[in-house]
Scaffold this active site. Sequence first.
Site, PDB file in Angstrom:
ATOM      1  N   ARG A  44       0.808  -1.184   0.000  1.00  0.00           N
ATOM      2  CA  ARG A  44       0.000   0.000   0.000  1.00  0.00           C
ATOM      3  C   ARG A  44       0.854   1.251   0.000  1.00  0.00           C
ATOM      4  O   ARG A  44       0.386   2.313  -0.363  1.00  0.00           O
ATOM      5  CB  ARG A  44      -0.899   0.018   1.225  1.00  0.00           C
ATOM      6  CG  ARG A  44      -2.040  -0.975   1.127  1.00  0.00           C
ATOM      7  CD  ARG A  44      -2.936  -0.957   2.301  1.00  0.00           C
ATOM      8  NE  ARG A  44      -2.263  -1.558   3.427  1.00  0.00           N
ATOM      9  CZ  ARG A  44      -2.862  -2.013   4.495  1.00  0.00           C
ATOM     10  NH1 ARG A  44      -4.153  -1.904   4.614  1.00  0.00           N
ATOM     11  NH2 ARG A  44      -2.186  -2.553   5.465  1.00  0.00           N
ATOM     12  N   GLY A  45       2.079   1.150   0.428  1.00  0.00           N
ATOM     13  CA  GLY A  45       2.903   2.334   0.647  1.00  0.00           C
ATOM     14  C   GLY A  45       3.138   3.215  -0.554  1.00  0.00           C
ATOM     15  O   GLY A  45       3.266   4.428  -0.422  1.00  0.00           O
ATOM     16  N   ASP A 101       7.509   2.744  -2.246  1.00  0.00           N
ATOM     17  CA  ASP A 101       7.701   3.942  -1.438  1.00  0.00           C
ATOM     18  C   ASP A 101       9.133   4.075  -0.948  1.00  0.00           C
ATOM     19  O   ASP A 101       9.720   5.138  -1.005  1.00  0.00           O
ATOM     20  CB  ASP A 101       6.713   3.990  -0.266  1.00  0.00           C
ATOM     21  CG  ASP A 101       6.718   2.723   0.596  1.00  0.00           C
ATOM     22  OD1 ASP A 101       7.431   1.754   0.279  1.00  0.00           O
ATOM     23  OD2 ASP A 101       5.975   2.699   1.591  1.00  0.00           O
ATOM     24  N   ASP A 104      14.955   0.025   1.862  1.00  0.00           N
ATOM     25  CA  ASP A 104      15.964   0.079   2.924  1.00  0.00           C
ATOM     26  C   ASP A 104      16.747  -1.224   2.911  1.00  0.00           C
ATOM     27  O   ASP A 104      17.828  -1.280   2.366  1.00  0.00           O
ATOM     28  CB  ASP A 104      15.380   0.460   4.285  1.00  0.00           C
ATOM     29  CG  ASP A 104      14.153  -0.318   4.701  1.00  0.00           C
ATOM     30  OD1 ASP A 104      13.898  -1.410   4.170  1.00  0.00           O
ATOM     31  OD2 ASP A 104      13.447   0.174   5.580  1.00  0.00           O
ATOM     32  N   THR A 108      12.412  -6.649  -0.100  1.00  0.00           N
ATOM     33  CA  THR A 108      11.143  -6.673  -0.831  1.00  0.00           C
ATOM     34  C   THR A 108      11.373  -6.447  -2.317  1.00  0.00           C
ATOM     35  O   THR A 108      10.892  -7.221  -3.149  1.00  0.00           O
ATOM     36  CB  THR A 108      10.159  -5.614  -0.275  1.00  0.00           C
ATOM     37  OG1 THR A 108       9.869  -5.944   1.088  1.00  0.00           O
ATOM     38  CG2 THR A 108       8.877  -5.579  -1.083  1.00  0.00           C
ATOM     39  N   LYS A 132      17.232   4.190   1.414  1.00  0.00           N
ATOM     40  CA  LYS A 132      17.958   4.216   2.686  1.00  0.00           C
ATOM     41  C   LYS A 132      19.081   3.174   2.586  1.00  0.00           C
ATOM     42  O   LYS A 132      18.990   2.081   3.143  1.00  0.00           O
ATOM     43  CB  LYS A 132      16.985   3.864   3.813  1.00  0.00           C
ATOM     44  CG  LYS A 132      17.408   4.323   5.177  1.00  0.00           C
ATOM     45  CD  LYS A 132      16.498   3.817   6.287  1.00  0.00           C
ATOM     46  CE  LYS A 132      15.078   4.264   6.225  1.00  0.00           C
ATOM     47  NZ  LYS A 132      14.284   3.810   7.386  1.00  0.00           N
ATOM     48  N   ARG A 166      -0.391   8.039   6.383  1.00  0.00           N
ATOM     49  CA  ARG A 166      -0.170   7.967   4.937  1.00  0.00           C
ATOM     50  C   ARG A 166      -0.657   9.251   4.259  1.00  0.00           C
ATOM     51  O   ARG A 166      -0.171   9.612   3.207  1.00  0.00           O
ATOM     52  CB  ARG A 166      -0.906   6.771   4.335  1.00  0.00           C
ATOM     53  CG  ARG A 166      -0.358   5.422   4.729  1.00  0.00           C
ATOM     54  CD  ARG A 166      -1.078   4.314   3.956  1.00  0.00           C
ATOM     55  NE  ARG A 166      -0.848   3.000   4.517  1.00  0.00           N
ATOM     56  CZ  ARG A 166       0.186   2.213   4.215  1.00  0.00           C
ATOM     57  NH1 ARG A 166       1.110   2.639   3.378  1.00  0.00           N
ATOM     58  NH2 ARG A 166       0.303   1.024   4.760  1.00  0.00           N
TER      59      ARG A 166
END
Length: 180
Positions: A44-45, A101, A104, A108, A132, A166
């Site tokens: 969803r990010g 989004d 890091d 994923t 990041k 969000r």
Amino acid sequence: MDIEKKVWEVLCSEEDIDSRIKELGAQISEDYKDKKLMVISLLRGSFIFCADLVRAINIPVKIEFMTTQSYGSEFSTSGNVEVVSDVKGSLEGYDVLVVDDITDSALTMHHVLNHLKSKNPNSIKSCVLLDKPSRRKVELVPDYCGFTIEDKFVAGYGLNYGDYYRNIPYVFAVTDEDRK
């Protein structure tokens, strides 16, 4: 808590985000001008970033969505990436751009790129709002990046803290005080 009165450390302002998205949109439009582009948004990010990004792309674009899970309700990745909802259509004949989004640990994105490569797209690249790199667990450099940030827990502009924030139109650092 009244978010209107909350004071956060803003890492990426609304204006900076808007300007950078226009630059990314122009670059992606140029890079894919003679190609069949499919953008895959990782939900969803990335939904806010991806919506703004595709509006800044001035070539035809097909949009698909995937849902992955690796965080649960924690502040850091579990290390186990699961595809909860896969893309519906075929990727054959498309040049795919996966939009997320933040990268890091990169677990994923690494998992998603490998998963999608098995679906035989012409090419596959990644685009993230935030990178990041200090937290990398696998070697991956996003092909397109909005901003490189320090190792801080962030929220806003699509990124959540718990189930909230969000909708904040900028990216801010979550402090220990916010976690109370």
